[in-house]
Design a protein around this motif. Structure first.
Motif, PDB file in Angstrom:
ATOM      1  N   ILE A  70       0.837  -1.209   0.000  1.00 39.78           N
ATOM      2  CA  ILE A  70       0.000   0.000   0.000  1.00 39.78           C
ATOM      3  C   ILE A  70       0.864   1.248   0.000  1.00 39.78           C
ATOM      4  O   ILE A  70       0.616   2.194  -0.768  1.00 39.78           O
ATOM      5  N   GLU A  71       1.879   1.269   0.843  1.00 37.60           N
ATOM      6  CA  GLU A  71       2.752   2.441   0.921  1.00 37.60           C
ATOM      7  C   GLU A  71       3.490   2.679  -0.393  1.00 37.60           C
ATOM      8  O   GLU A  71       3.740   3.828  -0.784  1.00 37.60           O
ATOM      9  N   GLU A  72       3.837   1.613  -1.069  1.00 37.91           N
ATOM     10  CA  GLU A  72       4.497   1.741  -2.374  1.00 37.91           C
ATOM     11  C   GLU A  72       3.573   2.402  -3.388  1.00 37.91           C
ATOM     12  O   GLU A  72       3.992   3.298  -4.137  1.00 37.91           O
ATOM     13  N   LYS A  73       2.318   1.989  -3.422  1.00 38.44           N
ATOM     14  CA  LYS A  73       1.355   2.592  -4.345  1.00 38.44           C
ATOM     15  C   LYS A  73       1.085   4.058  -3.978  1.00 38.44           C
ATOM     16  O   LYS A  73       0.909   4.894  -4.870  1.00 38.44           O
ATOM     17  N   CYS A  74       1.062   4.353  -2.693  1.00 41.79           N
ATOM     18  CA  CYS A  74       0.854   5.735  -2.267  1.00 41.79           C
ATOM     19  C   CYS A  74       2.044   6.601  -2.678  1.00 41.79           C
ATOM     20  O   CYS A  74       1.871   7.758  -3.095  1.00 41.79           O
TER      21      CYS A  74
END
Length: 208
Positions: A8-12
């Motif tokens: 999730i943090e990567e996509k954000c």
């Protein structure tokens, strides 16, 4: 779960998943991970929802776990129109809901300060009183029972939620009635006001 959080943090970080803010100057947040529950937050956007679906599919493929579509729901803000809701739900494969329920026993989403959301807590206090025989206890015993049991029922919820005045007054009333032996069928004199009963002893109260 750590791996899912990293996805999730990567996509954000790539600006593919746009988190939300609770206030204009507050921090952004994209997800909350509990023991066996997940809550995702994202702006209403077709790209965002497609990315959420991709993240879930990647996680399930690697972990060999599956998402329960029957237990998963999407909750939209009131200004999202019906057609958009249906289209986004189709992307995720989850049904829409106006109510996220309670966790634990606390309404997750509160649109207002409606006392109806807290009636269950008030009912728990009354139901617990129904199983006790006040006339078998001394005044000190009743006071200790209220402190040890009744007062703890709303204690957890009240730490993180604003209680409507009607609920607070109702809980005080049933505690006060139990202390002096008042019931629906029997009315007894309350010799000391509830404010004095709950005032600390060093301030001239009974210290309940």
């Amino acid at each position: 779960m750590d791996f899912l959080g990293q996805l999730i943090e990567e996509k954000c970080h790539e600006n593919l998943w746009q988190p939300v803010k609770a206030s204009q100057n507050g921090p952004t947040f994209s997800h909350l991970l509990f023991a066996d529950d997940l809550v995702f937050f994202a702006r209403v956007d077709y790209i965002n929802y497609s990315v959420i679906r991709d993240v879930l599919d990647d996680f399930c493929s690697i972990s060999r776990q599956t998402v329960s579509e029957a237990k998963s729901r999407v909750c939209f803000s009131p200004n999202v129109d019906r057609d958009t809701r249906e289209s986004l739900c189709d992307i995720l494969g989850f049904a829409s809901t106006p109510n996220l329920g309670k966790y634990p026993r606390i309404p997750i989403k509160q649109l207002d300060s409606s006392s109806q959301d807290f009636n269950s807590i008030f009912d728990r206090v009354k139901n617990k009183l129904a199983g006790w025989k006040a006339n078998m206890l001394s005044l000190a015993g009743q006071s200790m029972l209220i402190q040890a049991s009744l007062a703890t029922i709303p204690a957890y919820v009240i730490q993180c939620t604003y209680f409507p005045g009607r609920i607070l007054e109702g809980i005080d009333r049933v505690n006060h009635n139990f202390l002096w032996g008042t019931s629906d069928s029997v009315k007894k004199i309350h010799w000391v006001g509830w404010q004095k009963v709950t005032k600390p002893k060093d301030e001239g109260g009974l210290g309940l």
